[in-house]
Design an enzyme around this catalytic site. Structure first.
Site, PDB file in Angstrom:
ATOM      1  N   VAL A   1      11.023  -7.608   9.249  1.00 14.58           N
ATOM      2  CA  VAL A   1      12.236  -6.782   9.402  1.00 14.58           C
ATOM      3  C   VAL A   1      12.003  -5.859  10.596  1.00 14.58           C
ATOM      4  CG1 VAL A   1      13.751  -5.108   8.259  1.00 14.58           C
ATOM      5  CG2 VAL A   1      12.643  -6.908   6.919  1.00 14.58           C
TER       6      VAL A   1
ATOM      7  N   GLY B   1       5.029  -9.954   3.764  1.00 11.93           N
ATOM      8  CA  GLY B   1       5.750  -9.971   5.029  1.00 11.93           C
ATOM      9  C   GLY B   1       5.035 -10.828   6.066  1.00 11.93           C
TER      10      GLY B   1
ATOM     11  N   MET C   1       0.851  -1.201   0.000  1.00 14.94           N
ATOM     12  CA  MET C   1       0.000   0.000   0.000  1.00 14.94           C
ATOM     13  C   MET C   1       0.887   1.251   0.000  1.00 14.94           C
ATOM     14  SD  MET C   1      -3.435  -0.852   2.094  1.00 14.94           S
ATOM     15  CE  MET C   1      -2.815  -0.573   3.734  1.00 14.94           C
TER      16      MET C   1
ATOM     17  N   HIS D   1       9.094   1.021   3.350  1.00 16.78           N
ATOM     18  CA  HIS D   1      10.211   1.026   4.294  1.00 16.78           C
ATOM     19  C   HIS D   1      11.067  -0.203   4.000  1.00 16.78           C
ATOM     20  CE1 HIS D   1       7.907  -2.015   6.352  1.00 16.78           C
ATOM     21  NE2 HIS D   1       6.895  -1.179   6.536  1.00 16.78           N
ATOM     22  N   GLU D   2      12.081  -0.397   4.835  1.00 22.18           N
ATOM     23  CA  GLU D   2      13.042  -1.473   4.624  1.00 22.18           C
ATOM     24  C   GLU D   2      12.360  -2.854   4.524  1.00 22.18           C
ATOM     25  OE1 GLU D   2      16.033  -0.757   3.808  1.00 22.18           O
ATOM     26  OE2 GLU D   2      16.756  -2.828   3.800  1.00 22.18           O
TER      27      GLU D   2
ATOM     28  N   HIS E   1       9.469  -3.562   3.107  1.00 20.90           N
ATOM     29  CA  HIS E   1       9.009  -3.740   1.723  1.00 20.90           C
ATOM     30  C   HIS E   1      10.190  -3.993   0.782  1.00 20.90           C
ATOM     31  CE1 HIS E   1       5.763  -0.988   3.372  1.00 20.90           C
ATOM     32  NE2 HIS E   1       5.051  -1.995   2.923  1.00 20.90           N
TER      33      HIS E   1
HETATM   34  O1  PAF Z   1      -0.083  -5.804   3.539  1.00 18.77           O
HETATM   35  C1  PAF Z   1      -0.487  -4.865   2.814  1.00 18.77           C
HETATM   36  O2  PAF Z   1       0.204  -3.885   2.567  1.00 18.77           O
HETATM   37  C2  PAF Z   1      -1.879  -4.958   2.235  1.00 18.77           C
HETATM   38  O3  PAF Z   1      -2.763  -5.554   3.118  1.00 18.77           O
HETATM   39  C3  PAF Z   1      -1.917  -5.634   0.857  1.00 18.77           C
HETATM   40  C4  PAF Z   1      -1.488  -7.086   0.948  1.00 18.77           C
HETATM   41  C5  PAF Z   1      -1.014  -4.904  -0.110  1.00 18.77           C
HETATM   42  C6  PAF Z   1      -3.345  -5.606   0.302  1.00 18.77           C
HETATM   43  O4  PAF Z   1      -3.814  -4.310   0.173  1.00 18.77           O
END
Ligand code: PAF
Length: 289
Positions: A181, A148, A31, A35-36, A38
């Site tokens: 993380v 994650g 979304m 950050h680190e 992701h």
């Molecule tokens: O974990 C997230 O950032 C959200 O729930 C996702 C999986 C991108 C779905 O919107």
């Protein structure tokens, strides 16, 4: 890195990445407000696929009426620069209207595993997650997708959905969970940590600390109910306003456990500090992660 904002542009861009279906595509759904944690997903994705497609979509269907949809951080240009620097090939960043045209009426709901824990505190949240992730899988048609483990219940729900709806082959193995993380003081990285004041940020580290203490107790035979009660008391004493849940659960089904058995278990906690809800989970009993 190409940025696709419509399904037509996305389709052409995915086809161009994978001429005649050759090459593996990994999807990293997010979304934004990266950050680190992701970026670690993107790095793992690059190790396991030829091309990485990331998505950024602040999904209104997974926010409750009293939640922070409007305030959720949006920083597309900065996020895109980070993804490009990590070698991401394509960013799928649809608008709300592109994802959910006015005619949209479908809901994906995964029974059982969605019901407890965060599902109990956030009604409808996991239907929103399942619906958008189902759409993302169909739109991008990846070979693998990475999430994650911080959102451990979400991961279990997505695995169940992919298995039941034949979304990615070979289903369960194609959904890859990546260990959480953490900051230097142990706090799990989250886009929501930025809502914490400096004092709350310091207090927030009590959550992983109390969890590690609880796990050490559980693994040396302390009773589950007493250990969870002590964990809640520690977290509240450290400055949390409340604890939504502190649960020991079977790591696969997320069914609550009243005693530690031989199989992998997970300690899952959600607590509120100021107006911010933080979640965390850790492996118990030698399970991974
Ligand atoms: O974990 C997230 O950032 C959200 O729930 C996702 C999986 C991108 C779905 O919107």
């Amino acid at each position: 890195m190409q940025i696709a904002k419509t399904r037509d542009v996305l389709r052409n861009a995915v086809d161009a990445l994978r001429p005649q279906g050759a090459g593996r595509i990994a999807l990293v759904p997010t979304m934004g407000a990266l950050h680190e944690g992701h970026l670690t997903l993107v790095r793992r994705a690059r190790e396991q696929a030829d091309h990485v497609v990331a998505s950024i979509f602040v999904n209104p269907k997974q926010f409750g009426a009293n939640e922070d949809l409007g305030a959720y951080p949006r920083q597309l240009a900065a996020d895109a620069a980070m993804l490009e620097a990590e070698g991401c090939a394509l960013l799928w960043a649809p608008t709300v209207e592109e994802m959910y045209p006015p005619s949209f009426v479908t809901n994906v709901s995964v029974a059982g595993v969605s019901d407890g824990l965060c599902g109990a505190a956030r009604p409808g949240h996991f239907d929103g997650v399942a619906t958008v992730v189902c759409k993302l899988f169909n739109q991008v048609q990846p070979d693998i997708a990475l999430f994650g483990e911080k959102d451990f219940q979400q991961l279990a729900i997505i695995r169940a959905m992919a298995r039941d709806l034949d979304l990615i082959r070979p289903h369960v193995d194609a959904i890859i969970g990546v260990p959480t993380v953490r900051e230097a003081d142990g706090l799990a990285m989250s886009s929501r940590n930025r809502y914490l004041s400096p004092e709350q940020r310091e207090q927030a580290a009590a959550l992983p600390r109390a969890m590690r203490t609880a796990i050490a107790g559980l693994e040396s035979g302390a009773p589950v109910a007493d250990t969870l009660a002590a964990l809640e008391a520690d977290v509240v004493a450290a400055g949390f306003a409340s604890v939504d849940y502190a649960v020991l659960a079977d790591a696969a089904s997320l069914t609550p456990l009243s005693a530690l058995g031989a199989g992998p278990a997970r300690l899952l906690v959600a607590g509120r500090i100021g107006g911010t809800r933080l979640i965390d989970n850790m492996a118990v009993n030698g399970s991974q992660g």
